[in-house]
Design an enzyme around this catalytic site. Structure first.
Site, PDB file in Angstrom:
ATOM      1  N   ASP A 153     -16.082  23.487  38.389  1.00  0.00           N
ATOM      2  CA  ASP A 153     -14.917  24.291  38.791  1.00  0.00           C
ATOM      3  C   ASP A 153     -15.186  25.716  38.307  1.00  0.00           C
ATOM      4  OD1 ASP A 153     -12.549  25.674  38.968  1.00  0.00           O
ATOM      5  OD2 ASP A 153     -11.284  24.020  38.279  1.00  0.00           O
ATOM      6  N   ARG A 200      -5.149  34.705  47.774  1.00  0.00           N
ATOM      7  CA  ARG A 200      -4.871  33.520  46.962  1.00  0.00           C
ATOM      8  C   ARG A 200      -5.268  32.280  47.756  1.00  0.00           C
ATOM      9  NH1 ARG A 200      -2.444  35.450  42.730  1.00  0.00           N
ATOM     10  NH2 ARG A 200      -2.549  33.431  41.727  1.00  0.00           N
ATOM     11  N   THR A 252     -11.215  28.985  43.080  1.00  0.00           N
ATOM     12  CA  THR A 252     -10.193  29.782  43.729  1.00  0.00           C
ATOM     13  C   THR A 252     -10.881  31.006  44.326  1.00  0.00           C
ATOM     14  OG1 THR A 252      -9.753  30.809  41.600  1.00  0.00           O
ATOM     15  CG2 THR A 252      -8.234  29.089  42.313  1.00  0.00           C
ATOM     16  N   TYR A 307      -0.844  26.881  64.110  1.00  0.00           N
ATOM     17  CA  TYR A 307      -1.120  25.569  63.516  1.00  0.00           C
ATOM     18  C   TYR A 307      -2.518  25.120  63.903  1.00  0.00           C
ATOM     19  CZ  TYR A 307       2.553  23.290  60.895  1.00  0.00           C
ATOM     20  OH  TYR A 307       3.391  22.913  59.888  1.00  0.00           O
ATOM     21  N   LYS A 355      -9.603  35.346  42.038  1.00  0.00           N
ATOM     22  CA  LYS A 355      -9.833  35.838  40.678  1.00  0.00           C
ATOM     23  C   LYS A 355     -10.976  36.856  40.720  1.00  0.00           C
ATOM     24  CE  LYS A 355      -7.945  31.757  38.329  1.00  0.00           C
ATOM     25  NZ  LYS A 355      -7.968  30.534  39.155  1.00  0.00           N
ATOM     26  N   GLU A 377      -4.246  21.945  62.380  1.00  0.00           N
ATOM     27  CA  GLU A 377      -4.680  20.765  61.615  1.00  0.00           C
ATOM     28  C   GLU A 377      -5.990  20.244  62.186  1.00  0.00           C
ATOM     29  OE1 GLU A 377      -1.562  17.819  61.095  1.00  0.00           O
ATOM     30  OE2 GLU A 377      -0.171  19.430  60.585  1.00  0.00           O
TER      31      GLU A 377
END
Ligand code: DSN
Length: 421
Positions: free
Chosen positions: A198, A233, A224, A52, A227, A54
Site C-alpha cells: 500500500d 481524490r 491513493t 454511468y 497525496k 458500470e
C-alpha cells in the site's frame, strides 16, 4: 464558472471562497494533502460526472460509454507505464476501498494477514478493529523495533513463520523510512504469502524514482491518487497479469458499482503530469524539503521518531516539550500552521491525543517553497511549541506565516483572478 456558482448558490460559493482563503494563507503540512493542478480540477469538474459506466471499457452495462471507455483506457495505459506494471484498475474511489477490493480478491473471511499496527504507523484499513478489515479478517499487527523505531526485518520474518499469513501487507501512513520491498518479498515467499504494497503516501516518490518501487516484488499494489501523486481524490490498484481478473471482479461488482468517470478522467491527467520532468523535480524537492525540516527540528532539540526521515514526512515527538500531539497541533493552528497530531510508536497517550505531530513537505513544495522556507517554518514551529503559553508570539508568527504564504500563491491563476474552478 465562479460567477455561475455564485449566481446559483451564493452560500456554497462563499464557503468555497473561505476555503480558498484558508488554503492560501495557511501552511498545509499534513503529509497526505496536496494541491491538485488546475487541469486535474478541470477534469474532476467535467461533464464525465454525468455518465454511468458500470463494468469496464468494452464491457459495460450501459450504452453511450464510447468516450468514457477512451478516458479509462488512457488512465489504465498511463498508470501501467508510470509504475511499470502489467495491469491497472483505476476505479477504486478511495484507498480503503482499494484495500477492501484486494482482500476480497485474495482472502476468505478469517484468513490471516500481517500488517503494521495503526499506532506504529499503519492505517485503519490495515486491520484495525474499528474497521471492516479487522472485523472480517484475522489481522496480526507488527510494529517497529522499540530502539531504532524502524522495521526489524529479522523479527518480522520470525513473526511470519509463527503466524503463516496468507497475505503480508507493507505500507504505512506514518513511517518516515524507506521500505525494503526486497526483504518483504523474501519474507512473503518464506511462508507462501501474497505481498500487498500500500504505497498511498509514497506513490509520487516512487513514480519519480525517489523511493524504491515495489513493482518487481509485490503481487498487488494499492495507492491513493491525491497525496504525493497530486491527483484527484481516489485510488488505484496495480497487479501482475495473473491476478488482473480477480482484482477487477473484486472492485466491480465486488465492492463498487458505478465508477466515478470524471475522477478517472482526472486520474488520466495526473498520470500524464507525473511522467513529466517537472514532476520528477518536484518529488526531488519534496524529499529535500522534508530533510531540511527534519534537520532544523533536530538542531532545535526536538526528537524525531527513528531519528529523521527518508521520505516526505516525519514524526516529531513533542512529549519532551511537555505537550501532547493534539495540544501541539492546536497551538500551531493558531499560527496558521496546519499539522496533524499522531501517535508515536509505543505511545503512552491515547490516539485522541498522541505524543507526536506528523509534518510533511508535499503541499508546501507544490507552492514552490524550498529548503530556506522549510528551515524558517521548522523554526516557527519550534518557537511555538517551546513557548506554549505565549499567545502573542503565536499571533506574530501567524502574521509572518501569512506574509510568507502571500509570496507563494497556491495557484497563480487563483491569486490573480480569485476563481477556484
Ligand atoms: N489519508 C490518510 C493519512 O492522512 O495518512 C489517513 O487515512
Amino acid at each position: 464558472m465562479e460567477q455561475l456558482l455564485r449566481q446559483v448558490d451564493p452560500d456554497v460559493a462563499d464557503i468555497l471562497d473561505r476555503e480558498l482563503d484558508r488554503q492560501q494563507h495557511s501552511l498545509i503540512m499534513i503529509p497526505s494533502e496536496n494541491y491538485a493542478s488546475r487541469a486535474v480540477m478541470a477534469a474532476t469538474g467535467s461533464i464525465m460526472t454525468n455518465k454511468y459506466a458500470e463494468g469496464y471499457p468494452g464491457a459495460r452495462y450501459y450504452h453511450g460509454c464510447e468516450f468514457v471507455d477512451q478516458v479509462e483506457n488512457l488512465a489504465i495505459e498511463r498508470a501501467r507505464a508510470l509504475f511499470g506494471v502489467d495491469h491497472a484498475n483505476v476505479q477504486p474511489v478511495s484507498g480503503t476501498q482499494a484495500n477492501m477490493s484486494v482482500y476480497y480478491a485474495l482472502l476468505e473471511p478469517g484468513d490471516t494477514v500481517l500488517a503494521m499496527a495503526l499506532d506504529q504507523g499503519g492505517h485503519l484499513s490495515h486491520g484495525n478493529r474499528a474497521n471492516f478489515s479487522g472485523r472480517t479478517y484475522r489481522f496480526v499487527p507488527y510494529g517497529v523495533d522499540c530502539g531504532t523505531e524502524q522495521i526489524d526485518y529479522d523479527r518480522l520474518a520470525e513473526f511470519a513463520r509463527e503466524y503463516k499469513p496468507k497475505l503480508l501487507l507493507v505500507g504505512a501512513s506514518a513511517y518516515p523510512r524507506t521500505l525494503d520491498f526486497v526483504r518483504f518479498r523474501e519474507i512473503a515467499d518464506s511462508v507462501g504469502a501474497y505481498l500487498l504494497a500500500d504505497i498511498a503516501h509514497i506513490a509520487g516518490l516512487i513514480a519519480a524514482g525517489e523511493h524504491p518501487s515495489p513493482a518487481p516484488y509485490a503481487d498487488v499494489i494499492t495507492s491513493t491518487t491525491h497525496k504525493t501523486l497530486r491527483g484527484p481524490r481516489g485510488a488505484i490498484i496495480l497487479c501482475r497479469q495473473g491476478l488482473a481478473k480477480a482484482i477487477d471482479k473484486a472492485v466491480f461488482p465486488g465492492v463498487q458499482a458505478g465508477p466515478l468517470m470524471h475522477v478517472i478522467a482526472a486520474k488520466a491527467v495526473m498520470f500524464k503530469e507525473a511522467m513529466s520532468p517537472e514532476f520528477k523535480a518536484y518529488q526531488r524537492q519534496v524529499v529535500l524539503n522534508a530533510r531540511a525540516l527534519a534537520e532544523t527540528f533536530l538542531t532545535r532539540g526536538f526528537r524525531l521518531v527513528s531519528g529523521g526521515t527518508d521520505t516526505h514526512l516525519m514524526l516529531v515527538d513533542v512529549s519532551k516539550q511537555g505537550l501532547t500531539g493534539k495540544h501541539a497541533a492546536d497551538l500551531l493552528r493558531e499560527a496558521n500552521i496546519i499539522t496533524n497530531f499522531n501517535t508515536i510508536p509505543y505511545d503512552s497517550q491515547p490516539p485522541t491525543q498522541g505524543s507526536g505531530i506528523r509534518p510533511g513537505s508535499p503541499a508546501l513544495t507544490s507552492r514552490g517553497m524550498g529548503e530556506a522556507e522549510m528551515a524558517q517554518i521548522a523554526n516557527w514551529i519550534a518557537d511555538v511549541l517551546e513557548q506554549p503559553d505565549d499567545s502573542v508570539l503565536r499571533m506574530r508568527i501567524r502574521d509572518e506565516v501569512i506574509a510568507l504564504c502571500s509570496r507563494f500563491p497556491i495557484y497563480d491563476y487563483m491569486a490573480r483572478e480569485g476563481e477556484y474552478v
